[in-house]
Design an enzyme around this catalytic site. Structure first.
Site, PDB file in Angstrom:
ATOM      1  N   LYS A 151       2.010   2.037  -3.947  1.00 23.54           N
ATOM      2  CA  LYS A 151       1.332   2.197  -5.152  1.00 23.54           C
ATOM      3  C   LYS A 151       2.413   2.023  -6.174  1.00 23.54           C
ATOM      4  CE  LYS A 151      -1.808   3.414  -1.990  1.00 23.54           C
ATOM      5  NZ  LYS A 151      -2.989   2.476  -1.670  1.00 23.54           N
ATOM      6  N   ALA A 173      -8.672   8.453   5.846  1.00 24.85           N
ATOM      7  CA  ALA A 173     -10.140   8.424   5.518  1.00 24.85           C
ATOM      8  C   ALA A 173     -10.536   7.215   4.438  1.00 24.85           C
ATOM      9  CB  ALA A 173     -10.506   9.999   4.807  1.00 24.85           C
ATOM     10  N   PRO A 174     -11.648   6.823   4.444  1.00 24.65           N
ATOM     11  CA  PRO A 174     -12.529   6.788   5.452  1.00 24.65           C
ATOM     12  C   PRO A 174     -12.440   6.285   6.884  1.00 24.65           C
ATOM     13  CG  PRO A 174     -13.051   5.032   3.841  1.00 24.65           C
ATOM     14  CD  PRO A 174     -11.851   5.602   3.408  1.00 24.65           C
ATOM     15  N   GLY A 175     -11.336   5.469   6.892  1.00 25.76           N
ATOM     16  CA  GLY A 175     -10.778   5.114   8.272  1.00 25.76           C
ATOM     17  C   GLY A 175     -10.865   3.414   8.592  1.00 25.76           C
ATOM     18  N   GLY A 176     -10.688   2.724   7.291  1.00 28.81           N
ATOM     19  CA  GLY A 176     -10.522   1.188   7.447  1.00 28.81           C
ATOM     20  C   GLY A 176      -9.154   0.737   8.331  1.00 28.81           C
ATOM     21  N   ASP A 204      -6.074  13.414   7.330  1.00 31.44           N
ATOM     22  CA  ASP A 204      -6.773  13.248   6.013  1.00 31.44           C
ATOM     23  C   ASP A 204      -7.594  14.209   5.960  1.00 31.44           C
ATOM     24  OD1 ASP A 204      -8.124  12.574   3.851  1.00 31.44           O
ATOM     25  OD2 ASP A 204      -7.323  10.484   4.054  1.00 31.44           O
ATOM     26  N   ASP A 208      -2.014  18.135   5.281  1.00 34.15           N
ATOM     27  CA  ASP A 208      -1.404  17.403   4.603  1.00 34.15           C
ATOM     28  C   ASP A 208      -0.288  16.460   5.259  1.00 34.15           C
ATOM     29  OD1 ASP A 208       0.401  16.487   2.715  1.00 34.15           O
ATOM     30  OD2 ASP A 208       0.716  18.496   1.690  1.00 34.15           O
ATOM     31  N   ASP A 236      -1.393   5.078   4.099  1.00 38.52           N
ATOM     32  CA  ASP A 236      -1.821   4.569   2.676  1.00 38.52           C
ATOM     33  C   ASP A 236      -2.276   5.655   1.785  1.00 38.52           C
ATOM     34  OD1 ASP A 236      -2.999   2.543   1.286  1.00 38.52           O
ATOM     35  OD2 ASP A 236      -5.185   2.481   2.354  1.00 38.52           O
TER      36      ASP A 236
HETATM   37  C1  LIG Z   1      -6.452   4.766  -0.062  1.00 42.09           C
HETATM   38  S1  LIG Z   1      -7.030   6.085   0.794  1.00 42.09           S
HETATM   39  C2  LIG Z   1      -6.723   5.642   2.492  1.00 42.09           C
HETATM   40  C3  LIG Z   1      -7.686   4.354   2.839  1.00 42.09           C
HETATM   41  C4  LIG Z   1      -7.557   4.091   4.347  1.00 42.09           C
HETATM   42  N1  LIG Z   1      -6.365   3.443   4.576  1.00 42.09           N
HETATM   43  C5  LIG Z   1      -8.831   3.220   4.700  1.00 42.09           C
HETATM   44  O1  LIG Z   1      -8.373   2.132   5.126  1.00 42.09           O
HETATM   45  O2  LIG Z   1      -9.997   3.543   4.669  1.00 42.09           O
HETATM   46  C6  LIG Z   1      -6.078   7.407   0.665  1.00 42.09           C
HETATM   47  C7  LIG Z   1      -6.384   8.808   1.383  1.00 42.09           C
HETATM   48  O3  LIG Z   1      -5.196   9.447   1.405  1.00 42.09           O
HETATM   49  C8  LIG Z   1      -5.674  10.796   1.522  1.00 42.09           C
HETATM   50  N2  LIG Z   1      -4.573  11.488   1.007  1.00 42.09           N
HETATM   51  C9  LIG Z   1      -4.090  11.771  -0.131  1.00 42.09           C
HETATM   52  N3  LIG Z   1      -3.048  12.644  -0.126  1.00 42.09           N
HETATM   53  C10 LIG Z   1      -2.918  12.901   1.091  1.00 42.09           C
HETATM   54  C11 LIG Z   1      -2.211  14.040   1.953  1.00 42.09           C
HETATM   55  N4  LIG Z   1      -1.043  14.592   1.107  1.00 42.09           N
HETATM   56  N5  LIG Z   1      -2.272  14.265   3.035  1.00 42.09           N
HETATM   57  C12 LIG Z   1      -3.211  13.670   3.972  1.00 42.09           C
HETATM   58  N6  LIG Z   1      -3.930  12.581   3.366  1.00 42.09           N
HETATM   59  C13 LIG Z   1      -4.049  12.339   1.800  1.00 42.09           C
HETATM   60  C14 LIG Z   1      -6.963  10.964   0.568  1.00 42.09           C
HETATM   61  O4  LIG Z   1      -7.801  11.931   0.963  1.00 42.09           O
HETATM   62  C15 LIG Z   1      -7.416   9.502   1.027  1.00 42.09           C
HETATM   63  O5  LIG Z   1      -8.416   9.500   1.926  1.00 42.09           O
END
Ligand SMILES: C[S@@+](CC[C@H](N)C(=O)[O-])C[C@H]1O[C@@H](n2cnc3c(N)ncnc32)[C@H](O)[C@@H]1O
Length: 354
Positions: free
Chosen positions: A305, A221-224, A240, A260, A276
């Site tokens: 990160k 999310a949000p989906g880039g 997500d 998860d 990501d």
């Molecule tokens: C940096 S954002 C991703 C952005 C995405 N790559 C984009 O291009 O829009 C990180 C995402 O990881 C999700 N996230 C964090 N921990 C998670 C987990 N254990 N399982 C699934 N999603 C997770 C968060 O909800 C967040 O939406």
């Protein structure tokens, strides 16, 4: 003048860039030291072994180093360039390094302070290019010839030098210029686009990013990142708890799983897994290794990160952890890390079955 290696990097990562080059230099039985000013966006690495800089640069592939964005060899810093004629000493320094050049790049560091110098670099490149052309030194068709760099620190101080095709970044200032697509739901989209540009050859991109392929996007999310795959006709399982952009869900190519990512098990083999998630780097590295060890996917791209300190060490630990897991599982693989231009306090990993 002493021979040195000039490496550009993200401002703030000069320490990592210097540590990495130092390690490579030692591995090749050479000796030298780095001068790295925090926040300057580059390092100058002096090699004590006379005449060895070229051999060193020719042994380094463009993906062999994580933190340097660009690497070129220079006979040294030219200070106090005469404002009435900067060209003569710079051309003499370039000609001391090679007979002919495929290109000329007049560059500066990627920092806020150096930004003002870019206008000067652009203007200055015109008369310099003309001089090199008149002397028969520039030949755009000779792609195997070294590329000429002039790296300005100020309008009167510059490192002239050369880089070699296949052993350096193909982009001006080491920065791929990618335009943010208006319909992508996040700016993070450019990280995946850049990763594919950097890690895959044009042939591999054609072969491995085909409509109908299957991918899993962990932390989507949000989906880039999902957007990049959908754009190529790839079917995506987006994992997500957060919301995925409605336009992606409406594409008919995206399946959203609110669960998860660390416990998600795919039902089918995937061509790609991308990840990501903002998490501890080692946890993400473990996850990538698990996907390959279980043969759940053919290849993956994942973002790590980095912590505030010991960032190079952390990437090495992650690489070690992946290596150990895959070797224990008897999997042949290829692993590369790179700090991409669109990465901030991060690096991107690329792991694939080989
Ligand atoms: C940096 S954002 C991703 C952005 C995405 N790559 C984009 O291009 O829009 C990180 C995402 O990881 C999700 N996230 C964090 N921990 C998670 C987990 N254990 N399982 C699934 N999603 C997770 C968060 O909800 C967040 O939406």
């Amino acid at each position: 003048m002493e021979e040195c290696l000039i490496a550009y990097c993200r401002a703030g990562f000069e320490g990592e860039c210097a540590a990495e080059l130092q390690e490579r230099v030692i591995q090749q039985g050479l000796v030298g030291h780095a001068r790295a000013e925090p926040g300057s966006g580059y390092i100058a690495f002096t090699l004590y072994n006379a005449g060895m800089a070229e051999r060193f640069a020719q042994q380094i592939g463009s993906l062999d180093l994580i933190f340097p964005r660009q690497l070129f060899i220079s006979p040294g810093l030219l200070k106090d360039l005469p404002v009435t004629d900067r060209i003569t000493p710079l051309v003499a320094a370039l000609e001391s390094q090679a007979n002919r050049f495929s290109e000329l790049w007049v560059e500066t560091a990627d920092t806020n302070e150096a930004k003002a110098l870019l206008t000067f670099c652009r203007k200055f490149s015109k008369p310099l290019r003309k001089t090199l052309e008149q002397r028969g030194k520039l030949n755009g068709k000779n792609l195997s010839a070294p590329r000429a760099h002039i790296f300005f620190l100020s309008s009167v101080a510059a490192y002239p030098g050369v880089s070699f095709p296949h052993h350096s970044s193909p982009w001006f200032m080491g920065i791929p210029r990618l335009k943010h697509p208006a319909s992508a739901p996040s700016r993070a989209t450019l990280k995946l686009e850049e990763a594919w540009q950097v890690f895959l050859t044009p042939d591999q991109r054609r072969k491995w990013l085909q409509p109908g392929m299957k991918a899993v996007d962990l932390g989507a999310a949000p989906g880039g990142w999902t957007w990049q795959m959908v754009r190529r006709g790839i079917r995506v399982t987006a994992v997500d708890n957060g919301a995925i952009a409605p336009s992606l869900l409406e594409s008919g190519l995206v399946d959203h799983w609110q669960t998860d990512a660390f416990h998600y098990t795919p039902r089918h083999f995937a061509d790609w897994m991308v990840c990501d998630i903002v998490e501890k780097p080692r946890r993400v590295a473990q996850l990538a290794a698990k996907w390959l060890a279980n043969r759940w996917c053919r290849q993956c791209i994942f973002n790590l990160k980095l912590p505030m300190k010991k960032r190079y060490r952390e990437v090495q630990q992650c690489a070690l952890l992946i290596t150990e897991k895959l070797e224990t599982a008897g999997i042949s693989y290829e692993l590369t890390f790179k700090q991409l231009y669109h990465d901030r306090e991060e690096v991107t990993g690329y792991l694939r079955l080989s």
